[in-house]
Write a protein that holds these residues in place. Structure first.
Motif, short mmCIF file in Angstrom:
data_model
loop_
_atom_site.label_atom_id
_atom_site.label_comp_id
_atom_site.label_asym_id
_atom_site.label_seq_id
_atom_site.Cartn_x
_atom_site.Cartn_y
_atom_site.Cartn_z
N GLY A 49 64.75 -44.22 -45.06
CA GLY A 49 65.70 -44.59 -43.74
C GLY A 49 66.44 -45.71 -44.09
N PRO A 50 67.21 -46.16 -43.11
CA PRO A 50 67.97 -47.25 -43.25
C PRO A 50 67.44 -48.50 -44.26
CG PRO A 50 67.32 -47.29 -41.14
CD PRO A 50 67.09 -46.08 -41.97
N LYS A 51 66.35 -48.68 -43.94
CA LYS A 51 65.73 -49.90 -44.76
C LYS A 51 65.59 -49.54 -46.46
CE LYS A 51 60.78 -49.14 -44.08
NZ LYS A 51 59.62 -49.45 -43.26
N GLU A 52 65.36 -48.52 -46.71
CA GLU A 52 65.44 -48.13 -48.00
C GLU A 52 66.64 -47.77 -48.56
OE1 GLU A 52 60.86 -46.50 -49.36
OE2 GLU A 52 62.16 -44.84 -48.32
N THR A 53 67.55 -47.16 -47.81
CA THR A 53 69.03 -46.94 -48.22
C THR A 53 69.63 -48.26 -48.30
OG1 THR A 53 68.76 -44.90 -46.68
CG2 THR A 53 71.19 -45.65 -47.28
N ALA A 54 69.56 -49.15 -47.61
CA ALA A 54 70.18 -50.47 -47.69
C ALA A 54 69.69 -51.16 -48.96
CB ALA A 54 69.89 -51.25 -46.46
N HIS A 114 72.21 -52.31 -52.26
CA HIS A 114 72.06 -53.54 -52.72
C HIS A 114 71.92 -53.46 -54.15
CE1 HIS A 114 71.68 -57.61 -53.49
NE2 HIS A 114 70.31 -57.37 -53.57
N LEU A 115 70.68 -52.87 -54.57
CA LEU A 115 70.42 -52.50 -55.99
C LEU A 115 71.08 -51.86 -56.88
CD1 LEU A 115 66.44 -52.98 -55.32
CD2 LEU A 115 67.86 -54.82 -55.87
N ARG A 116 71.29 -50.75 -56.58
CA ARG A 116 71.90 -49.71 -57.45
C ARG A 116 72.89 -48.87 -56.49
NH1 ARG A 116 69.16 -48.34 -62.12
NH2 ARG A 116 71.06 -46.97 -62.31
N SER A 117 73.87 -49.34 -56.15
CA SER A 117 74.85 -48.64 -55.24
C SER A 117 75.30 -47.33 -55.63
CB SER A 117 75.98 -49.61 -54.60
OG SER A 117 76.89 -49.89 -55.89
N GLU A 118 75.54 -47.33 -57.07
CA GLU A 118 76.12 -45.78 -57.66
C GLU A 118 75.06 -44.86 -57.44
OE1 GLU A 118 73.29 -47.93 -60.89
OE2 GLU A 118 74.55 -48.72 -59.35
N LEU A 119 73.96 -45.05 -56.99
CA LEU A 119 73.00 -43.90 -57.11
C LEU A 119 72.75 -43.49 -55.54
CD1 LEU A 119 69.67 -45.23 -59.02
CD2 LEU A 119 71.77 -43.85 -59.82
N VAL A 120 73.36 -44.13 -54.60
CA VAL A 120 73.50 -43.77 -53.22
C VAL A 120 74.54 -42.83 -52.73
CG1 VAL A 120 73.63 -44.47 -51.00
CG2 VAL A 120 72.39 -45.99 -52.77
N HIS A 121 74.26 -41.60 -52.27
CA HIS A 121 75.34 -40.69 -51.69
C HIS A 121 75.74 -41.13 -50.61
CE1 HIS A 121 74.87 -37.92 -55.05
NE2 HIS A 121 73.66 -38.10 -55.49
N ASP A 122 76.54 -42.16 -50.49
CA ASP A 122 77.09 -42.38 -48.81
C ASP A 122 78.01 -41.23 -48.12
OD1 ASP A 122 76.26 -45.39 -49.28
OD2 ASP A 122 77.84 -45.78 -50.60
N THR A 174 72.68 -44.12 -41.47
CA THR A 174 74.19 -44.50 -41.20
C THR A 174 74.28 -46.06 -40.95
OG1 THR A 174 74.42 -43.88 -38.97
CG2 THR A 174 74.95 -42.20 -40.51
N ASP A 175 72.92 -46.63 -40.52
CA ASP A 175 72.88 -48.10 -40.19
C ASP A 175 72.76 -48.85 -41.40
OD1 ASP A 175 72.91 -50.01 -38.14
OD2 ASP A 175 70.69 -49.88 -37.81
N ALA A 176 72.70 -48.38 -42.65
CA ALA A 176 72.25 -49.06 -43.74
C ALA A 176 73.50 -49.60 -44.04
CB ALA A 176 71.60 -48.32 -44.95
N THR A 177 73.71 -50.99 -44.90
CA THR A 177 74.66 -51.49 -45.45
C THR A 177 74.13 -52.11 -46.71
OG1 THR A 177 74.70 -53.44 -44.53
CG2 THR A 177 76.14 -51.83 -43.43
N ALA A 178 74.84 -52.47 -47.84
CA ALA A 178 74.36 -53.35 -49.05
C ALA A 178 74.08 -54.87 -48.50
CB ALA A 178 75.27 -53.37 -50.12
N GLU A 179 75.14 -55.29 -47.64
CA GLU A 179 74.71 -56.60 -47.01
C GLU A 179 73.28 -56.86 -46.40
OE1 GLU A 179 78.91 -55.78 -47.91
OE2 GLU A 179 77.49 -54.79 -46.66
N LYS A 180 73.02 -55.87 -45.40
CA LYS A 180 71.52 -55.62 -44.92
C LYS A 180 70.42 -55.67 -46.31
CE LYS A 180 72.73 -53.75 -40.60
NZ LYS A 180 72.80 -52.47 -39.78
N GLY A 181 70.89 -54.90 -47.08
CA GLY A 181 69.97 -54.76 -48.30
C GLY A 181 69.68 -56.09 -48.71
N ALA A 182 70.64 -56.60 -49.15
CA ALA A 182 70.71 -58.18 -49.97
C ALA A 182 69.96 -59.18 -49.22
CB ALA A 182 72.18 -58.54 -50.19
N GLU A 183 70.28 -59.33 -47.74
CA GLU A 183 69.40 -59.97 -46.81
C GLU A 183 67.98 -59.78 -46.89
OE1 GLU A 183 69.57 -61.48 -42.07
OE2 GLU A 183 70.94 -59.91 -42.83
N MET A 184 67.64 -58.40 -46.91
CA MET A 184 65.95 -58.21 -47.13
C MET A 184 65.58 -58.65 -48.47
SD MET A 184 65.68 -54.70 -45.03
CE MET A 184 66.81 -53.80 -46.18
N PHE A 185 66.32 -58.39 -49.34
CA PHE A 185 65.96 -58.40 -50.67
C PHE A 185 65.68 -60.11 -50.75
CE2 PHE A 185 66.30 -59.43 -55.44
CZ PHE A 185 65.41 -58.66 -55.68
#
Length: 256
Positions: A157-162, A166-174, A217-228
């Protein structure tokens, strides 16, 4: 400190003064059409290494394959049988005890591992070998996860996607986030596979055609960084708490 990067004399210096180790674990399993199979073990290793860098505690190599037979219908998913996993992790952890470690945090990012890590921790504690506990990043920050996402998953879901954004954006098929959302389901409840108090499903494929839940679609790298950052702070605090405990206080209570 990352164990595999060190020489044995330098590790001897660590074991003379410290007794805590972080063990990252995850899985190699499907995470939908948009995330890599490495998702869980990438997340587990990232948290363990970051906490080790911030605290100076030891981080071991990552256990990349976990208990994932419930994702077996999806191409490439790897798993080991639960008894094998438990025995392997126990042996791995006893190895650390041989070198002087007496407390371990399993930095885990795969839900399928949880009950088995708890069982291993019980075995080791009952034998008074060491004290090992399991930690899940999203369970350390539940309020933040709920605030950030309307439909947070759980799987792919969005939490793992985000987090992977954040961690490895090149591996995500946006470009597949909408397909992931539309081909999956919002939640387990939406699958209607809970009947009269019973879970009638065994595999992810029983619930979702593409293997994932939530609104990716609710995921963003910024949210990932905040959670991390928030979850890393929790893990660092857990390390500090565990290190401060007297070992005898971590052992089982005597018979009453």
């Amino acid at each position: 400190m990352y164990l595999a990067d060190e020489t044995w004399p330098d590790l001897g210096d660590y074991f003379e003064t410290e007794s805590l180790a972080l063990v990252p674990l995850g899985s190699t399993e499907q995470h939908g059409p948009h995330l890599p199979l490495a998702t869980d073990h990438l997340i587990g290793e990232a948290f363990a290494r970051e906490a080790a860098d911030r605290t100076g505690y030891l981080c071991t190599p990552t256990i990349n394959v976990g208990v994932s037979p419930h994702h077996r219908q999806f191409n490439g998913t790897m798993w080991v049988d639960a008894p094998v996993f438990r025995d392997y992790v126990e042996s791995f952890t006893r190895n650390l005890a041989y070198h002087g470690i007496d407390r371990v945090i399993y930095v885990n990012a795969h839900g399928g591992n949880v009950e088995h890590l708890r069982e291993v921790g019980r075995r080791l504690r009952d034998d008074e070998v060491l004290y090992a506990i399991e930690w899940m990043w999203d369970e350390s920050i539940p309020d933040l996860v709920d605030d950030l996402f309307e439909q947070n998953g759980p799987h792919g879901g969005p939490k793992e996607t985000a987090m992977i954004q954040h961690l490895r954006s090149e591996l995500v098929h946006d470009d597949r986030l909408e397909d992931a959302r539309d081909g999956g389901i919002p939640s387990v409840e939406a699958a209607e596979t809970k009947k009269y108090g019973s879970r009638t499903f065994y595999d992810a494929a029983d619930n979702t055609a593409n293997g994932v839940l939530g609104d990716q679609t609710d995921a963003t790298a910024e949210k990932g960084a905040e959670m991390f950052e928030a979850a890393t702070e929790q893990l660092v605090r857990l390390c500090e708490w565990l290190d401060s405990q007297a070992f005898d206080d971590l052992l089982p209570e005597p018979h009453v």
